[in-house]
Design a protein around this motif. Structure first.
Motif, PDB file in Angstrom:
ATOM      1  N   TRP A  33       0.761  -1.104  -0.027  1.00  0.00           N
ATOM      2  CA  TRP A  33      -0.014   0.081  -0.115  1.00  0.00           C
ATOM      3  C   TRP A  33       0.722   1.462   0.097  1.00  0.00           C
ATOM      4  CZ3 TRP A  33      -4.404  -0.087  -2.009  1.00  0.00           C
ATOM      5  CH2 TRP A  33      -5.192  -0.973  -2.044  1.00  0.00           C
ATOM      6  N   LYS A  34       1.830   1.213   0.592  1.00  0.00           N
ATOM      7  CA  LYS A  34       2.811   2.518   0.753  1.00  0.00           C
ATOM      8  C   LYS A  34       3.262   2.760  -0.667  1.00  0.00           C
ATOM      9  CE  LYS A  34       4.826   2.616   5.393  1.00  0.00           C
ATOM     10  NZ  LYS A  34       4.507   3.846   5.658  1.00  0.00           N
ATOM     11  N   LEU A  35       3.786   1.642  -1.419  1.00  0.00           N
ATOM     12  CA  LEU A  35       4.195   1.749  -2.913  1.00  0.00           C
ATOM     13  C   LEU A  35       3.050   2.189  -3.776  1.00  0.00           C
ATOM     14  CD1 LEU A  35       6.687  -1.240  -2.795  1.00  0.00           C
ATOM     15  CD2 LEU A  35       7.195   1.198  -2.318  1.00  0.00           C
ATOM     16  N   PHE A  36       1.946   1.520  -3.351  1.00  0.00           N
ATOM     17  CA  PHE A  36       0.777   1.669  -4.524  1.00  0.00           C
ATOM     18  C   PHE A  36       0.502   3.280  -4.436  1.00  0.00           C
ATOM     19  CE2 PHE A  36      -3.582   1.928  -5.631  1.00  0.00           C
ATOM     20  CZ  PHE A  36      -3.782   1.369  -6.850  1.00  0.00           C
ATOM     21  N   HIS A  37       0.467   3.879  -3.209  1.00  0.00           N
ATOM     22  CA  HIS A  37       0.310   5.251  -3.057  1.00  0.00           C
ATOM     23  C   HIS A  37       1.275   6.177  -3.909  1.00  0.00           C
ATOM     24  CE1 HIS A  37      -3.059   4.580  -0.227  1.00  0.00           C
ATOM     25  NE2 HIS A  37      -2.330   4.172   0.674  1.00  0.00           N
ATOM     26  N   TYR A  38       2.646   5.693  -3.760  1.00  0.00           N
ATOM     27  CA  TYR A  38       3.603   6.362  -4.643  1.00  0.00           C
ATOM     28  C   TYR A  38       3.319   6.347  -5.954  1.00  0.00           C
ATOM     29  CZ  TYR A  38       7.916   6.854  -7.141  1.00  0.00           C
ATOM     30  OH  TYR A  38       8.984   7.303  -7.905  1.00  0.00           O
ATOM     31  N   ILE A  39       2.933   5.301  -6.473  1.00  0.00           N
ATOM     32  CA  ILE A  39       2.672   5.133  -7.995  1.00  0.00           C
ATOM     33  C   ILE A  39       1.199   5.787  -8.381  1.00  0.00           C
ATOM     34  CG2 ILE A  39       3.955   3.299  -8.371  1.00  0.00           C
ATOM     35  CD1 ILE A  39       1.288   1.527  -8.749  1.00  0.00           C
ATOM     36  N   GLY A  41       0.539   8.900  -7.403  1.00  0.00           N
ATOM     37  CA  GLY A  41       1.034  10.177  -7.250  1.00  0.00           C
ATOM     38  C   GLY A  41       1.372  10.701  -6.009  1.00  0.00           C
ATOM     39  N   LYS A  42       1.771  10.136  -4.727  1.00  0.00           N
ATOM     40  CA  LYS A  42       2.378  10.337  -3.815  1.00  0.00           C
ATOM     41  C   LYS A  42       3.757  10.454  -3.960  1.00  0.00           C
ATOM     42  CE  LYS A  42       2.134   9.957   1.290  1.00  0.00           C
ATOM     43  NZ  LYS A  42       1.764   9.406   2.385  1.00  0.00           N
ATOM     44  N   ASN A  43       4.292  11.536  -4.724  1.00  0.00           N
ATOM     45  CA  ASN A  43       5.553  11.836  -5.106  1.00  0.00           C
ATOM     46  C   ASN A  43       5.633  13.163  -5.704  1.00  0.00           C
ATOM     47  OD1 ASN A  43       5.125  11.806  -8.324  1.00  0.00           O
ATOM     48  ND2 ASN A  43       4.474   9.711  -8.083  1.00  0.00           N
ATOM     49  N   GLU A  44       7.009  13.818  -5.795  1.00  0.00           N
ATOM     50  CA  GLU A  44       7.021  14.969  -5.839  1.00  0.00           C
ATOM     51  C   GLU A  44       6.575  15.748  -7.135  1.00  0.00           C
ATOM     52  OE1 GLU A  44      11.284  16.062  -3.411  1.00  0.00           O
ATOM     53  OE2 GLU A  44      11.480  15.656  -5.585  1.00  0.00           O
ATOM     54  N   GLU A  46       3.700  14.422  -8.340  1.00  0.00           N
ATOM     55  CA  GLU A  46       2.169  14.012  -8.385  1.00  0.00           C
ATOM     56  C   GLU A  46       1.833  13.390  -9.248  1.00  0.00           C
ATOM     57  OE1 GLU A  46       0.075  17.580  -7.187  1.00  0.00           O
ATOM     58  OE2 GLU A  46       0.895  17.692  -5.212  1.00  0.00           O
ATOM     59  N   MET A  47       2.801  12.685  -9.726  1.00  0.00           N
ATOM     60  CA  MET A  47       2.420  11.642 -11.175  1.00  0.00           C
ATOM     61  C   MET A  47       2.047  10.351 -10.959  1.00  0.00           C
ATOM     62  SD  MET A  47       5.618  10.909 -13.706  1.00  0.00           S
ATOM     63  CE  MET A  47       6.212  12.514 -14.056  1.00  0.00           C
ATOM     64  N   LYS A  48       1.197   9.963 -11.751  1.00  0.00           N
ATOM     65  CA  LYS A  48       0.789   8.465 -11.725  1.00  0.00           C
ATOM     66  C   LYS A  48       1.542   7.732 -12.494  1.00  0.00           C
ATOM     67  CE  LYS A  48      -4.192   8.471 -10.519  1.00  0.00           C
ATOM     68  NZ  LYS A  48      -5.189   7.728 -10.516  1.00  0.00           N
ATOM     69  N   ILE A  49       1.785   6.622 -11.984  1.00  0.00           N
ATOM     70  CA  ILE A  49       2.804   5.827 -12.705  1.00  0.00           C
ATOM     71  C   ILE A  49       2.293   4.387 -12.824  1.00  0.00           C
ATOM     72  CG2 ILE A  49       5.147   4.629 -12.332  1.00  0.00           C
ATOM     73  CD1 ILE A  49       5.842   6.830 -10.789  1.00  0.00           C
ATOM     74  N   ASP A  50       2.473   3.860 -13.955  1.00  0.00           N
ATOM     75  CA  ASP A  50       1.841   2.661 -14.240  1.00  0.00           C
ATOM     76  C   ASP A  50       2.408   1.582 -13.308  1.00  0.00           C
ATOM     77  OD1 ASP A  50       0.321   3.407 -16.324  1.00  0.00           O
ATOM     78  OD2 ASP A  50       1.864   2.690 -17.854  1.00  0.00           O
ATOM     79  N   MET A  51       1.553   0.597 -12.896  1.00  0.00           N
ATOM     80  CA  MET A  51       1.957  -0.543 -11.856  1.00  0.00           C
ATOM     81  C   MET A  51       2.668  -1.475 -12.457  1.00  0.00           C
ATOM     82  SD  MET A  51       1.352  -2.277  -8.757  1.00  0.00           S
ATOM     83  CE  MET A  51       2.022  -3.575  -8.312  1.00  0.00           C
ATOM     84  N   THR A  52       3.714  -2.017 -12.202  1.00  0.00           N
ATOM     85  CA  THR A  52       4.718  -2.935 -13.037  1.00  0.00           C
ATOM     86  C   THR A  52       4.806  -4.182 -11.996  1.00  0.00           C
ATOM     87  OG1 THR A  52       6.563  -2.311 -11.754  1.00  0.00           O
ATOM     88  CG2 THR A  52       6.125  -1.185 -13.973  1.00  0.00           C
ATOM     89  N   VAL A  53       5.113  -5.304 -12.740  1.00  0.00           N
ATOM     90  CA  VAL A  53       5.586  -6.556 -12.023  1.00  0.00           C
ATOM     91  C   VAL A  53       7.117  -6.859 -12.297  1.00  0.00           C
ATOM     92  CG1 VAL A  53       3.253  -7.545 -12.046  1.00  0.00           C
ATOM     93  CG2 VAL A  53       4.781  -7.812 -13.977  1.00  0.00           C
ATOM     94  N   PRO A  54       7.729  -7.597 -11.501  1.00  0.00           N
ATOM     95  CA  PRO A  54       7.159  -8.359 -10.098  1.00  0.00           C
ATOM     96  C   PRO A  54       7.162  -7.200  -9.032  1.00  0.00           C
ATOM     97  CG  PRO A  54       9.293  -8.873 -10.376  1.00  0.00           C
ATOM     98  CD  PRO A  54       8.986  -8.054 -11.462  1.00  0.00           C
ATOM     99  N   VAL A  55       6.417  -7.495  -7.942  1.00  0.00           N
ATOM    100  CA  VAL A  55       6.309  -7.065  -6.731  1.00  0.00           C
ATOM    101  C   VAL A  55       7.297  -8.065  -6.058  1.00  0.00           C
ATOM    102  CG1 VAL A  55       5.227  -6.368  -4.493  1.00  0.00           C
ATOM    103  CG2 VAL A  55       4.084  -6.264  -6.783  1.00  0.00           C
ATOM    104  N   PRO A  80      13.086   8.692 -12.122  1.00  0.00           N
ATOM    105  CA  PRO A  80      12.058   8.552 -11.332  1.00  0.00           C
ATOM    106  C   PRO A  80      11.527   9.704 -10.297  1.00  0.00           C
ATOM    107  CG  PRO A  80      13.635   6.972 -10.338  1.00  0.00           C
ATOM    108  CD  PRO A  80      14.232   7.884 -11.605  1.00  0.00           C
ATOM    109  N   PRO A  81      10.201   9.926 -10.248  1.00  0.00           N
ATOM    110  CA  PRO A  81       9.839  10.950  -9.272  1.00  0.00           C
ATOM    111  C   PRO A  81      10.301  10.602  -7.834  1.00  0.00           C
ATOM    112  CG  PRO A  81       7.888   9.887 -10.286  1.00  0.00           C
ATOM    113  CD  PRO A  81       9.282   9.542 -10.775  1.00  0.00           C
ATOM    114  N   GLN A  82      10.611  11.453  -7.135  1.00  0.00           N
ATOM    115  CA  GLN A  82      11.180  11.311  -5.656  1.00  0.00           C
ATOM    116  C   GLN A  82       9.980  10.953  -4.899  1.00  0.00           C
ATOM    117  OE1 GLN A  82      14.009  10.490  -4.310  1.00  0.00           O
ATOM    118  NE2 GLN A  82      14.842  10.351  -6.494  1.00  0.00           N
ATOM    119  N   PRO A  83       9.972  10.069  -3.729  1.00  0.00           N
ATOM    120  CA  PRO A  83       8.811   9.722  -3.221  1.00  0.00           C
ATOM    121  C   PRO A  83       8.646  11.128  -2.046  1.00  0.00           C
ATOM    122  CG  PRO A  83      10.033   7.924  -3.129  1.00  0.00           C
ATOM    123  CD  PRO A  83      10.879   9.003  -3.778  1.00  0.00           C
ATOM    124  N   THR A  84       7.298  11.035  -1.852  1.00  0.00           N
ATOM    125  CA  THR A  84       7.198  12.271  -0.578  1.00  0.00           C
ATOM    126  C   THR A  84       7.043  11.445   0.660  1.00  0.00           C
ATOM    127  OG1 THR A  84       4.727  12.176  -1.203  1.00  0.00           O
ATOM    128  CG2 THR A  84       5.902  13.941  -2.151  1.00  0.00           C
TER     129      THR A  84
END
Length: 158
Positions: A33-39, A41-44, A46-55, A80-84
């Motif tokens: 969930w922390k990483l999902f929030h990052y992708i 838009g919870k990044n500097e 505020e960009m949505k990033i596609d989910m990738t695999v693998p986790v 990559p956008p920096q996490p907030t």
């Protein structure tokens, strides 16, 4: 070999978080969930990033810290956008040779451990040197996918 493969991975960036002192299952849930929030838009930027695999999840012998990671999509590898969230970070994993064992079904921490043990036994029997003190789990499917699931365990070649 029929029960594992040797893969060469190039240097790449991953977005990661470390969850401490929880069970592996709970660490995977919290970390996801922390990483999902990052992708989302919870990044500097505020960009949505596609989910990738693998986790992936780094599992160290006798340790209750688990590092959960998402692969950064190719189009964001250079910058990559920096996490907030201060608990989320970008890491660069160096190029490496990995021994990989694949299996199907829904993977529990127990199933991952069982598959890692089986891979370790096989590698020892074949005289393949590898880093035995840690392994990665790799999940490729959404929890909603019911059939033809793909999971892996990875050991780094020495």
């Amino acid at each position: 070999a029929k029960d594992y493969e040797l893969r060469q991975y190039e240097t790449a960036k991953w977005v990661s978080t470390v969850i401490r002192g929880e069970s592996q299952k709970e660490a995977m849930r919290q970390g996801f969930w922390k990483l999902f929030h990052y992708i989302q838009g919870k990044n500097e930027k505020e960009m949505k990033i596609d989910m990738t695999v693998p986790v992936t999840c780094l599992v160290k012998s006798g340790c209750t810290d688990f590092k959960i990671s998402f692969f950064v999509p190719f189009e964001h590898q250079d910058c990559p956008p920096q996490p907030t969230d201060s608990n989320v970070f970008i890491e660069e994993r160096k190029a490496a040779a990995l021994f990989v064992r694949s299996f199907g079904g829904f993977a529990s921490p127990e199933k991952y451990a069982e598959e890692a043990d089986a891979l370790a036994r096989t590698l020892r029997n074949r005289g393949q040197p590898f880093h035995e003190d840690f392994f990665y789990t790799a999940g490729y499917d959404s929890p909603f996918k019911l059939f033809n699931r793909h999971n892996e365990v990875w050991y780094f070649k020495k």
